[in-house]
Design a protein around this motif. Structure first.
Motif, short mmCIF file in Angstrom:
data_model
loop_
_atom_site.label_atom_id
_atom_site.label_comp_id
_atom_site.label_asym_id
_atom_site.label_seq_id
_atom_site.Cartn_x
_atom_site.Cartn_y
_atom_site.Cartn_z
N TYR A 174 -1.81 47.07 17.69
CA TYR A 174 -1.32 46.08 16.74
C TYR A 174 -1.77 44.68 17.14
O TYR A 174 -2.07 44.41 18.30
CB TYR A 174 0.22 46.12 16.65
CG TYR A 174 0.90 45.78 17.94
CD1 TYR A 174 1.24 44.46 18.26
CD2 TYR A 174 1.22 46.77 18.86
CE1 TYR A 174 1.87 44.16 19.46
CE2 TYR A 174 1.85 46.48 20.04
CZ TYR A 174 2.17 45.16 20.34
OH TYR A 174 2.79 44.87 21.53
N SER A 175 -1.84 43.82 16.14
CA SER A 175 -2.13 42.40 16.38
C SER A 175 -1.31 41.59 15.39
O SER A 175 -1.06 42.02 14.27
CB SER A 175 -3.62 42.10 16.25
OG SER A 175 -4.05 42.34 14.94
N ASN A 176 -0.89 40.42 15.84
CA ASN A 176 -0.05 39.54 15.03
C ASN A 176 -0.48 38.10 15.23
O ASN A 176 -0.91 37.72 16.33
CB ASN A 176 1.43 39.64 15.46
CG ASN A 176 1.99 41.00 15.24
OD1 ASN A 176 2.44 41.32 14.18
ND2 ASN A 176 1.95 41.84 16.29
N TYR A 177 -0.34 37.31 14.19
CA TYR A 177 -0.58 35.87 14.30
C TYR A 177 0.52 35.16 13.52
O TYR A 177 0.79 35.51 12.37
CB TYR A 177 -1.95 35.48 13.75
CG TYR A 177 -2.34 34.09 14.19
CD1 TYR A 177 -2.88 33.87 15.44
CD2 TYR A 177 -2.12 33.01 13.36
CE1 TYR A 177 -3.21 32.60 15.86
CE2 TYR A 177 -2.45 31.72 13.77
CZ TYR A 177 -2.99 31.53 15.03
OH TYR A 177 -3.31 30.26 15.44
N SER A 178 1.14 34.21 14.16
CA SER A 178 2.22 33.45 13.55
C SER A 178 1.79 31.99 13.45
O SER A 178 1.43 31.38 14.45
CB SER A 178 3.49 33.57 14.40
OG SER A 178 4.54 32.86 13.81
N GLN A 191 3.89 34.84 9.30
CA GLN A 191 3.34 35.80 10.25
C GLN A 191 2.49 36.84 9.53
O GLN A 191 2.89 37.36 8.49
CB GLN A 191 4.45 36.50 11.02
CG GLN A 191 3.94 37.47 12.05
CD GLN A 191 5.07 38.08 12.86
OE1 GLN A 191 6.02 37.41 13.20
NE2 GLN A 191 4.97 39.36 13.14
N SER A 240 0.45 40.52 10.29
CA SER A 240 0.41 41.63 11.24
C SER A 240 -0.52 42.73 10.74
O SER A 240 -0.60 42.97 9.55
CB SER A 240 1.81 42.25 11.40
OG SER A 240 2.74 41.29 11.77
N VAL A 287 0.98 31.25 17.34
CA VAL A 287 0.98 32.24 18.42
C VAL A 287 0.23 33.49 17.97
O VAL A 287 0.41 33.97 16.86
CB VAL A 287 2.44 32.65 18.79
CG1 VAL A 287 2.45 33.68 19.89
CG2 VAL A 287 3.26 31.44 19.18
N PHE A 288 -0.61 34.02 18.87
CA PHE A 288 -1.31 35.29 18.65
C PHE A 288 -0.88 36.26 19.74
O PHE A 288 -0.78 35.88 20.91
CB PHE A 288 -2.82 35.09 18.71
CG PHE A 288 -3.59 36.40 18.68
CD1 PHE A 288 -3.78 37.08 17.50
CD2 PHE A 288 -4.07 36.96 19.85
CE1 PHE A 288 -4.45 38.30 17.46
CE2 PHE A 288 -4.74 38.18 19.84
CZ PHE A 288 -4.94 38.83 18.63
N TRP A 289 -0.59 37.51 19.37
CA TRP A 289 -0.32 38.53 20.36
C TRP A 289 -0.80 39.87 19.83
O TRP A 289 -0.90 40.09 18.63
CB TRP A 289 1.15 38.57 20.78
CG TRP A 289 2.13 39.02 19.75
CD1 TRP A 289 2.68 40.27 19.62
CD2 TRP A 289 2.70 38.25 18.70
NE1 TRP A 289 3.55 40.31 18.57
CE2 TRP A 289 3.58 39.07 17.98
CE3 TRP A 289 2.56 36.92 18.28
CZ2 TRP A 289 4.30 38.63 16.89
CZ3 TRP A 289 3.28 36.48 17.20
CH2 TRP A 289 4.14 37.33 16.52
N ALA A 290 -1.10 40.77 20.77
CA ALA A 290 -1.62 42.09 20.42
C ALA A 290 -1.18 43.08 21.49
O ALA A 290 -0.75 42.67 22.57
CB ALA A 290 -3.14 42.05 20.31
N GLY A 291 -1.29 44.34 21.18
CA GLY A 291 -0.90 45.33 22.17
C GLY A 291 -1.26 46.74 21.76
O GLY A 291 -1.77 46.99 20.66
#
Length: 91
Positions: free
Chosen positions: A56-60, A38, A40, A79-83
């Motif tokens: 924030y943004s993350n990629y796993s 991951q 971040s 998986v990609f998620w951000a917020g």
């Protein structure tokens, strides 16, 4: 885990983090061992002393996926998620 912190200005900071996830029987029918990496990034702005706005943004990345041999490895995906967020520390 690898972590790097940058204080861009007195109120703005940027953080990067890299970590590796392992399965040691937590996912019953998934392969044991390393299963994801991951990355971040977090940017935070201090609005006042105890309050921060952050993005924030993350990629796993899934690694060693073998859904033919381990049924629960089918759930292992990239998986990609951000917020955006707001935090306040009570002192």
């Amino acid at each position: 885990m690898l972590f790097k912190h940058y204080q861009l200005t007195p109120v703005l900071q940027l953080d990067f983090k890299t970590s590796v996830g392992f399965n040691s029987g937590y996912v019953a029918d998934g392969h044991n061992g390393a299963n994801h990496v991951q990355f971040s990034a977090n940017l935070s702005y201090s609005v006042i002393k105890n309050m921060q706005l952050y993005a924030y943004s993350n990629y796993s990345f899934a690694i060693n996926k073998d859904s033919n041999r381990y049924a629960d490895d089918e759930l292992l995906q990239d998986v990609f998620w951000a917020g955006l967020g707001l935090s306040y520390q009570y002192r």
